[in-house]
Design a protein around this motif. Structure first.
Motif, PDB file in Angstrom:
ATOM      1  N   UNK A 176      34.714  45.141-113.074  1.00 30.24           N
ATOM      2  CA  UNK A 176      33.342  45.116-113.597  1.00 30.24           C
ATOM      3  C   UNK A 176      32.921  43.694-113.964  1.00 30.24           C
ATOM      4  N   UNK A 177      31.733  43.316-113.504  1.00 32.19           N
ATOM      5  CA  UNK A 177      31.166  42.027-113.857  1.00 32.19           C
ATOM      6  C   UNK A 177      31.548  40.890-112.938  1.00 32.19           C
ATOM      7  N   UNK A 178      32.552  41.096-112.057  1.00 33.11           N
ATOM      8  CA  UNK A 178      32.960  40.047-111.134  1.00 33.11           C
ATOM      9  C   UNK A 178      31.983  39.979-109.963  1.00 33.11           C
ATOM     10  N   UNK A 179      31.425  38.818-109.674  1.00 35.83           N
ATOM     11  CA  UNK A 179      30.408  38.716-108.617  1.00 35.83           C
ATOM     12  C   UNK A 179      30.940  39.180-107.259  1.00 35.83           C
ATOM     13  N   UNK A 180      30.069  39.854-106.538  1.00 35.90           N
ATOM     14  CA  UNK A 180      30.353  40.308-105.175  1.00 35.90           C
ATOM     15  C   UNK A 180      29.253  39.776-104.277  1.00 35.90           C
ATOM     16  N   UNK A 181      29.622  39.292-103.114  1.00 41.11           N
ATOM     17  CA  UNK A 181      28.622  38.746-102.192  1.00 41.11           C
ATOM     18  C   UNK A 181      28.689  39.471-100.854  1.00 41.11           C
ATOM     19  N   UNK A 182      27.559  39.936-100.350  1.00 38.95           N
ATOM     20  CA  UNK A 182      27.558  40.563 -99.019  1.00 38.95           C
ATOM     21  C   UNK A 182      27.898  39.576 -97.915  1.00 38.95           C
ATOM     22  N   UNK A 183      27.732  38.291 -98.168  1.00 37.31           N
ATOM     23  CA  UNK A 183      27.976  37.280 -97.132  1.00 37.31           C
ATOM     24  C   UNK A 183      29.442  37.209 -96.734  1.00 37.31           C
ATOM     25  N   UNK A 184      30.346  37.501 -97.676  1.00 34.28           N
ATOM     26  CA  UNK A 184      31.771  37.397 -97.394  1.00 34.28           C
ATOM     27  C   UNK A 184      32.453  38.760 -97.289  1.00 34.28           C
ATOM     28  N   UNK A 185      31.669  39.820 -97.283  1.00 36.56           N
ATOM     29  CA  UNK A 185      32.227  41.173 -97.262  1.00 36.56           C
ATOM     30  C   UNK A 185      32.247  41.747 -95.847  1.00 36.56           C
ATOM     31  N   UNK A 186      32.982  42.826 -95.678  1.00 38.60           N
ATOM     32  CA  UNK A 186      33.028  43.572 -94.416  1.00 38.60           C
ATOM     33  C   UNK A 186      31.602  44.028 -94.070  1.00 38.60           C
ATOM     34  N   UNK A 187      31.066  43.641 -92.916  1.00 40.04           N
ATOM     35  CA  UNK A 187      29.681  44.005 -92.578  1.00 40.04           C
ATOM     36  C   UNK A 187      29.437  45.515 -92.567  1.00 40.04           C
ATOM     37  N   UNK A 188      30.434  46.287 -92.170  1.00 36.73           N
ATOM     38  CA  UNK A 188      30.257  47.739 -92.163  1.00 36.73           C
ATOM     39  C   UNK A 188      30.119  48.268 -93.584  1.00 36.73           C
ATOM     40  N   UNK A 189      30.934  47.754 -94.493  1.00 35.29           N
ATOM     41  CA  UNK A 189      30.825  48.172 -95.890  1.00 35.29           C
ATOM     42  C   UNK A 189      29.473  47.765 -96.469  1.00 35.29           C
ATOM     43  N   UNK A 190      29.004  46.599 -96.121  1.00 34.12           N
ATOM     44  CA  UNK A 190      27.687  46.156 -96.595  1.00 34.12           C
ATOM     45  C   UNK A 190      26.608  47.133 -96.126  1.00 34.12           C
ATOM     46  N   UNK A 191      26.690  47.557 -94.868  1.00 36.24           N
ATOM     47  CA  UNK A 191      25.705  48.499 -94.332  1.00 36.24           C
ATOM     48  C   UNK A 191      25.779  49.839 -95.069  1.00 36.24           C
ATOM     49  N   UNK A 192      26.986  50.301 -95.374  1.00 37.28           N
ATOM     50  CA  UNK A 192      27.149  51.552 -96.117  1.00 37.28           C
ATOM     51  C   UNK A 192      26.509  51.433 -97.500  1.00 37.28           C
ATOM     52  N   UNK A 193      26.772  50.333 -98.175  1.00 39.61           N
ATOM     53  CA  UNK A 193      26.201  50.128 -99.507  1.00 39.61           C
ATOM     54  C   UNK A 193      24.681  50.013 -99.462  1.00 39.61           C
ATOM     55  N   UNK A 194      24.164  49.414 -98.402  1.00 43.42           N
ATOM     56  CA  UNK A 194      22.703  49.329 -98.247  1.00 43.42           C
ATOM     57  C   UNK A 194      22.093  50.726 -98.144  1.00 43.42           C
ATOM     58  N   UNK A 195      22.769  51.621 -97.429  1.00 43.30           N
ATOM     59  CA  UNK A 195      22.244  52.984 -97.299  1.00 43.30           C
ATOM     60  C   UNK A 195      22.440  53.768 -98.590  1.00 43.30           C
ATOM     61  N   UNK A 196      23.524  53.506 -99.319  1.00 45.25           N
ATOM     62  CA  UNK A 196      23.700  54.151-100.621  1.00 45.25           C
ATOM     63  C   UNK A 196      22.607  53.708-101.589  1.00 45.25           C
ATOM     64  N   UNK A 197      22.221  52.448-101.507  1.00 44.82           N
ATOM     65  CA  UNK A 197      21.197  51.873-102.377  1.00 44.82           C
ATOM     66  C   UNK A 197      19.852  52.587-102.232  1.00 44.82           C
TER      67      UNK A 197
END
Length: 276
Positions: A176-197
């Motif tokens: 909790x509280x640790x910064x997360x960046x979509x730029x360095x993350x798995x692109x598929x996971x980023x897409x999943x999180x975008x749809x969850x959002x």
């Protein structure tokens, strides 16, 4: 329209054409509610109320409240087998899958968790001992007249339904509280999180937070909102399946061990982990 497109297309429709939905489509949605993936051993029951006069009676919670959702020809009524946060979590999970399927079929929906009469809804569908009505969802064809479209857009705007928190505000890295960046993350996971959002929530508060860890993704809630938690879990699971990043939710509601592992603040509620 595939399920990912449905997540982008879905909006809360608050003004409807009075014509009923074809019986075959209604049965398809009710069948999905009975057979779709769920989180508990005894899943919620999704019942139906049809007819504008009958739905109006359920939606008139107080003087003037009916105008929030107008002319709905049907209501999907979410019935819990018993009152519990687990049952509410499962209701959000199951009914949102039905909502997204309705969107795919060209139908409009609107979750209603506050401004309705639960007693009247229960009388309309019939409850067995212990059952509880926890939410209703309007269902029908969106109104096409100018006033109907204006009403839906205006209420949606006033409710903040057009706003979504950025991923960097709702996703943390490892703890909790640790910064997360979509730029360095798995692109598929980023897409999943975008749809969850994109998931709907009561008053558009978006109470969910995700902690991305090496072996799983944790879901937590910043306030007690189990139905909202179930809704976002449905988006995450469906998007994961559609993007071929298969996995499954393991519910760990209020699990102290999970809270410690993720460094959750005291009032934040651990809900579940998604494991591949």
């Amino acid at each position: 329209m595939d399920i990912l497109a449905a997540m982008w297309r879905r909006v809360s429709v608050r003004s409807y054409d009075v014509r009923p939905v074809e019986q075959a489509l209604v049965e398809r949605l009710l069948g999905l509610a009975r057979t779709t993936d769920h989180l508990t051993e005894v899943p919620p029951r999704i019942a139906l109320v049809s007819g504008v006069e009958r739905t109006r009676r359920v939606l008139t919670y107080m003087i003037g409240s009916y105008g929030l959702v107008q002319n709905a020809p049907h209501l999907l009524v979410g019935v819990l087998p018993e009152e519990s946060d687990m049952a509410r979590l499962d209701l959000g999970y199951v009914l949102e899958q039905v909502v997204l399927e309705a969107t795919r079929l060209g139908l409009g929906t609107c979750w209603v968790t506050g401004s309705y009469d639960a007693r009247r809804a229960g009388e309309a569908v019939g409850l067995t001992p212990g059952e509880v009505v926890a939410a209703v969802c309007a269902l029908g064809y969106p109104a096409r007249d100018r006033w109907g479209r204006f009403h839906s857009r205006t209420v949606r705007y006033l409710a903040g339904g057009h706003r979504r928190k950025p991923l960097t505000e709702i996703v943390f890295s490892d703890r909790w509280g640790e910064p997360w960046s979509p730029d360095s993350a798995d692109p598929t996971l980023v897409a999943i999180l975008e749809h969850a959002r994109l998931a709907p929530s009561a008053n558009n508060r978006q109470p969910w937070r995700f902690i991305v860890r090496p072996d799983y993704v944790t879901l937590a809630l910043v306030r007690p909102a189990p139905i909202d938690g179930g809704i976002v879990m449905a988006h995450f699971a469906l998007a994961s399946a559609a993007l071929r990043r298969d996995g499954r939710w393991e519910v760990r509601l209020r699990d102290d061990t999970l809270a410690r592992e993720c460094g959750l603040p005291q009032r934040v509620i651990p809900v579940a982990v998604f494991k591949r």
